[in-house]
Write an enzyme that holds these catalytic residues in place. Sequence first.
Site, PDB file in Angstrom:
ATOM      1  N   PRO A  77      40.819 -11.898  -6.067  1.00 47.72           N
ATOM      2  CA  PRO A  77      39.872 -12.386  -5.054  1.00 47.72           C
ATOM      3  C   PRO A  77      40.379 -13.667  -4.421  1.00 47.72           C
ATOM      4  O   PRO A  77      40.743 -14.617  -5.128  1.00 47.72           O
ATOM      5  CB  PRO A  77      38.606 -12.657  -5.871  1.00 47.72           C
ATOM      6  CG  PRO A  77      39.100 -12.966  -7.249  1.00 47.72           C
ATOM      7  CD  PRO A  77      40.335 -12.124  -7.435  1.00 47.72           C
ATOM      8  N   SER A 106      35.957 -11.662  -2.969  1.00 47.55           N
ATOM      9  CA  SER A 106      35.421 -12.976  -3.349  1.00 47.55           C
ATOM     10  C   SER A 106      33.978 -13.187  -2.898  1.00 47.55           C
ATOM     11  O   SER A 106      33.593 -12.739  -1.809  1.00 47.55           O
ATOM     12  CB  SER A 106      36.295 -14.070  -2.725  1.00 47.55           C
ATOM     13  OG  SER A 106      35.675 -15.334  -2.839  1.00 47.55           O
ATOM     14  N   TYR A 129      30.815 -16.224  -8.118  1.00 46.81           N
ATOM     15  CA  TYR A 129      30.657 -17.628  -8.488  1.00 46.81           C
ATOM     16  C   TYR A 129      29.175 -17.849  -8.735  1.00 46.81           C
ATOM     17  O   TYR A 129      28.341 -17.386  -7.945  1.00 46.81           O
ATOM     18  CB  TYR A 129      31.071 -18.555  -7.338  1.00 46.81           C
ATOM     19  CG  TYR A 129      32.555 -18.742  -7.133  1.00 46.81           C
ATOM     20  CD1 TYR A 129      33.390 -19.084  -8.200  1.00 46.81           C
ATOM     21  CD2 TYR A 129      33.116 -18.622  -5.869  1.00 46.81           C
ATOM     22  CE1 TYR A 129      34.746 -19.282  -7.998  1.00 46.81           C
ATOM     23  CE2 TYR A 129      34.480 -18.825  -5.658  1.00 46.81           C
ATOM     24  CZ  TYR A 129      35.290 -19.154  -6.733  1.00 46.81           C
ATOM     25  OH  TYR A 129      36.621 -19.358  -6.532  1.00 46.81           O
ATOM     26  N   THR A 154      34.070 -15.594 -12.365  1.00 51.80           N
ATOM     27  CA  THR A 154      35.099 -16.639 -12.424  1.00 51.80           C
ATOM     28  C   THR A 154      34.534 -17.835 -13.183  1.00 51.80           C
ATOM     29  O   THR A 154      33.477 -18.360 -12.828  1.00 51.80           O
ATOM     30  CB  THR A 154      35.544 -17.032 -11.004  1.00 51.80           C
ATOM     31  OG1 THR A 154      36.099 -15.869 -10.390  1.00 51.80           O
ATOM     32  CG2 THR A 154      36.593 -18.134 -11.029  1.00 51.80           C
ATOM     33  N   LYS A 212      37.192 -14.119 -15.516  1.00 47.95           N
ATOM     34  CA  LYS A 212      38.431 -14.570 -14.874  1.00 47.95           C
ATOM     35  C   LYS A 212      38.579 -16.072 -15.041  1.00 47.95           C
ATOM     36  O   LYS A 212      37.679 -16.835 -14.661  1.00 47.95           O
ATOM     37  CB  LYS A 212      38.395 -14.223 -13.389  1.00 47.95           C
ATOM     38  CG  LYS A 212      39.546 -14.778 -12.575  1.00 47.95           C
ATOM     39  CD  LYS A 212      39.535 -14.210 -11.165  1.00 47.95           C
ATOM     40  CE  LYS A 212      40.700 -14.707 -10.344  1.00 47.95           C
ATOM     41  NZ  LYS A 212      40.523 -16.066  -9.848  1.00 47.95           N
ATOM     42  N   HIS A 236      43.707 -19.821 -11.615  1.00 48.46           N
ATOM     43  CA  HIS A 236      43.225 -19.898 -10.244  1.00 48.46           C
ATOM     44  C   HIS A 236      44.372 -20.208  -9.273  1.00 48.46           C
ATOM     45  O   HIS A 236      44.199 -20.924  -8.292  1.00 48.46           O
ATOM     46  CB  HIS A 236      42.127 -20.969 -10.143  1.00 48.46           C
ATOM     47  CG  HIS A 236      40.990 -20.619  -9.220  1.00 48.46           C
ATOM     48  ND1 HIS A 236      39.733 -20.296  -9.666  1.00 48.46           N
ATOM     49  CD2 HIS A 236      40.913 -20.554  -7.862  1.00 48.46           C
ATOM     50  CE1 HIS A 236      38.941 -20.061  -8.636  1.00 48.46           C
ATOM     51  NE2 HIS A 236      39.630 -20.197  -7.528  1.00 48.46           N
ATOM     52  N   ARG A 239      44.931 -23.954  -8.661  1.00 48.03           N
ATOM     53  CA  ARG A 239      44.016 -24.636  -7.737  1.00 48.03           C
ATOM     54  C   ARG A 239      42.851 -25.332  -8.428  1.00 48.03           C
ATOM     55  O   ARG A 239      42.027 -25.944  -7.767  1.00 48.03           O
ATOM     56  CB  ARG A 239      43.464 -23.622  -6.719  1.00 48.03           C
ATOM     57  CG  ARG A 239      44.538 -23.065  -5.828  1.00 48.03           C
ATOM     58  CD  ARG A 239      44.090 -21.793  -5.147  1.00 48.03           C
ATOM     59  NE  ARG A 239      43.204 -21.959  -4.023  1.00 48.03           N
ATOM     60  CZ  ARG A 239      43.580 -22.242  -2.784  1.00 48.03           C
ATOM     61  NH1 ARG A 239      44.862 -22.424  -2.514  1.00 48.03           N
ATOM     62  NH2 ARG A 239      42.712 -22.338  -1.810  1.00 48.03           N
ATOM     63  N   GLY A 269      51.379 -16.510  -9.732  1.00 46.32           N
ATOM     64  CA  GLY A 269      52.822 -16.587  -9.513  1.00 46.32           C
ATOM     65  C   GLY A 269      53.574 -15.270  -9.551  1.00 46.32           C
ATOM     66  O   GLY A 269      54.810 -15.280  -9.566  1.00 46.32           O
ATOM     67  N   ILE A 270      52.877 -14.161  -9.547  1.00 49.81           N
ATOM     68  CA  ILE A 270      53.573 -12.861  -9.538  1.00 49.81           C
ATOM     69  C   ILE A 270      54.187 -12.639  -8.150  1.00 49.81           C
ATOM     70  O   ILE A 270      53.458 -12.532  -7.148  1.00 49.81           O
ATOM     71  CB  ILE A 270      52.586 -11.702  -9.847  1.00 49.81           C
ATOM     72  CG1 ILE A 270      51.954 -11.851 -11.238  1.00 49.81           C
ATOM     73  CG2 ILE A 270      53.258 -10.347  -9.638  1.00 49.81           C
ATOM     74  CD1 ILE A 270      52.792 -11.386 -12.383  1.00 49.81           C
ATOM     75  N   ARG A 291      48.065 -14.696  -3.379  1.00 50.80           N
ATOM     76  CA  ARG A 291      48.638 -15.092  -2.087  1.00 50.80           C
ATOM     77  C   ARG A 291      49.465 -13.994  -1.410  1.00 50.80           C
ATOM     78  O   ARG A 291      49.367 -13.849  -0.175  1.00 50.80           O
ATOM     79  CB  ARG A 291      49.466 -16.362  -2.248  1.00 50.80           C
ATOM     80  CG  ARG A 291      48.611 -17.607  -2.605  1.00 50.80           C
ATOM     81  CD  ARG A 291      49.461 -18.825  -2.843  1.00 50.80           C
ATOM     82  NE  ARG A 291      48.710 -20.009  -3.249  1.00 50.80           N
ATOM     83  CZ  ARG A 291      48.380 -20.310  -4.501  1.00 50.80           C
ATOM     84  NH1 ARG A 291      48.725 -19.504  -5.493  1.00 50.80           N
ATOM     85  NH2 ARG A 291      47.709 -21.412  -4.763  1.00 50.80           N
TER      86      ARG A 291
HETATM   87  C1  LIG Z   1      43.514 -19.210  -0.841  1.00 47.74           C
HETATM   88  C2  LIG Z   1      42.985 -18.840  -2.197  1.00 47.74           C
HETATM   89  C3  LIG Z   1      41.626 -18.626  -2.357  1.00 47.74           C
HETATM   90  C4  LIG Z   1      41.132 -18.247  -3.602  1.00 47.74           C
HETATM   91  N1  LIG Z   1      39.810 -17.956  -3.712  1.00 47.74           N
HETATM   92  C5  LIG Z   1      39.322 -17.504  -4.891  1.00 47.74           C
HETATM   93  C6  LIG Z   1      37.966 -17.095  -4.994  1.00 47.74           C
HETATM   94  O1  LIG Z   1      37.215 -17.134  -4.036  1.00 47.74           O
HETATM   95  N2  LIG Z   1      37.548 -16.671  -6.213  1.00 47.74           N
HETATM   96  C7  LIG Z   1      38.365 -16.605  -7.305  1.00 47.74           C
HETATM   97  O2  LIG Z   1      37.924 -16.204  -8.382  1.00 47.74           O
HETATM   98  N3  LIG Z   1      39.664 -16.951  -7.205  1.00 47.74           N
HETATM   99  C8  LIG Z   1      40.161 -17.393  -6.045  1.00 47.74           C
HETATM  100  N4  LIG Z   1      41.483 -17.718  -5.943  1.00 47.74           N
HETATM  101  C9  LIG Z   1      42.377 -17.516  -7.101  1.00 47.74           C
HETATM  102  C10 LIG Z   1      42.963 -16.107  -7.085  1.00 47.74           C
HETATM  103  O3  LIG Z   1      41.992 -15.151  -7.426  1.00 47.74           O
HETATM  104  C11 LIG Z   1      44.105 -15.942  -8.094  1.00 47.74           C
HETATM  105  O4  LIG Z   1      43.673 -16.397  -9.355  1.00 47.74           O
HETATM  106  C12 LIG Z   1      45.389 -16.662  -7.699  1.00 47.74           C
HETATM  107  O5  LIG Z   1      45.562 -16.677  -6.306  1.00 47.74           O
HETATM  108  C13 LIG Z   1      46.574 -15.973  -8.354  1.00 47.74           C
HETATM  109  O6  LIG Z   1      47.742 -16.651  -8.089  1.00 47.74           O
HETATM  110  P1  LIG Z   1      48.806 -16.218  -6.948  1.00 47.74           P
HETATM  111  O7  LIG Z   1      48.195 -16.628  -5.637  1.00 47.74           O
HETATM  112  O8  LIG Z   1      50.003 -17.012  -7.308  1.00 47.74           O
HETATM  113  O9  LIG Z   1      49.031 -14.711  -7.037  1.00 47.74           O
HETATM  114  C14 LIG Z   1      41.999 -18.117  -4.712  1.00 47.74           C
HETATM  115  C15 LIG Z   1      43.363 -18.349  -4.544  1.00 47.74           C
HETATM  116  C16 LIG Z   1      43.863 -18.702  -3.300  1.00 47.74           C
HETATM  117  C17 LIG Z   1      45.343 -18.898  -3.141  1.00 47.74           C
END
Ligand SMILES: Cc1cc2nc3c(=O)[nH]c(=O)nc-3n(C[C@H](O)[C@H](O)[C@H](O)COP(=O)(O)O)c2cc1C
Length: 342
Positions: A77, A106, A129, A154, A212, A236, A239, A269-270, A291
């Site tokens: 998401p 999301s 959330y 999450t 998650k 996350h 983040r 990071g995959i 991403r």
């Molecule tokens: C721009 C962005 C927005 C995200 N928004 C959410 C979200 O709304 N809910 C959530 O559970 N995770 C969110 N995530 C985390 C992602 O679900 C995921 O854990 C993470 O992107 C995985 O890493 P990767 O981007 O390296 O593949 C977000 C990540 C990014 C990059």
Amino acid sequence: MDLINVFDYEALARERIDISSWVYYACGADDEVTLRANRSAFERIKLRPRVLVDVSQIDLTTTVLGMSLPMPIFIAPTALQGLAHPKGECEMARGAALAGTLLVVSTSASRSLEEVAAAAGGPLWFQLYITTRPTAQRLVERAEAAGYQGLVLTVDTPRWGNKERAARYPLSRSIRKANFENESEGDLPDPSCTWEIIPWLRSLTRLPLILKGILTGEDAQRACEHGVDAIIVSNHGGRQLDSVPATIEVLPEIVEAVAGRCEVYLDGGIRRGTDILKALALGARAVLVGRPPLWGLAVNGAQGVADVLAMLRDELEQAMALAGCPHLTSIDRSLVRLPHVP
Ligand SMILES: Cc1cc2nc3c(=O)[nH]c(=O)nc-3n(C[C@H](O)[C@H](O)[C@H](O)COP(=O)(O)O)c2cc1C
């Protein structure tokens, strides 16, 4: 430019979207230590291939919570996909369907969960959330009514992470969170939320529940005691809390604590088929990508999403062949050599 791997999509996406959207997608929290670690940790893990195995047929099919998937890869998401494409999450859902895989939508989507369900041609899970209980209850009921097949809670966001890089490039106000009537409803996570949210959610819905954001064996143990259906090992995408380890580093501890009681997936990071092979070898049933599908979406809409997923699938297939693994069940712990910890 020929697009031959997901990094090529990243470079092109960067050119296609505005700077504030780009930074919002790319950034991590604070000094981005965890964001970088998610990549560098994969690079430190080495593979131990087996030779003279018949790899003329490679089978990537699997199931997650009983749902058949053509590959052990699905879409994490991510908020506000309207920053990457005018049709946002609806286009992402079409891309997931083209790839034949699952999309997790999301809470903070720029299209309503009903619009996404109407556009989707494949399975969806809803990511929740908790802001307030009444708002959460309404979202769960709406997701179930719209045909979502799983609920992803999450749990790493008692507050939003401190995304410093993004703070310097404020997002345009024209993109909003479409699941809420007034924007402030979806804005602040409930910092008082504890484990008793799980029986409460169970009382609201029969959807399978996936947690998650688990990063320790202790919390994985606790999640199993609360009877969750699956865990996503996630930081996350770097983040939230900076300086937590890369997800691939904590995966073995979590798989050990779970001891087969629920399914375990991993994200963070995959970017390569070999990353996926390493995650599967260390006990993940499947991986999620966050991403990379956003890059595909920004570059070429649904087809871009499908292309990015196809690249990862093809790279995984290639890695399995070269490592002597014709089936996902042939992948085990003996396939990896972990870095030496002094
Ligand atoms: C721009 C962005 C927005 C995200 N928004 C959410 C979200 O709304 N809910 C959530 O559970 N995770 C969110 N995530 C985390 C992602 O679900 C995921 O854990 C993470 O992107 C995985 O890493 P990767 O981007 O390296 O593949 C977000 C990540 C990014 C990059």
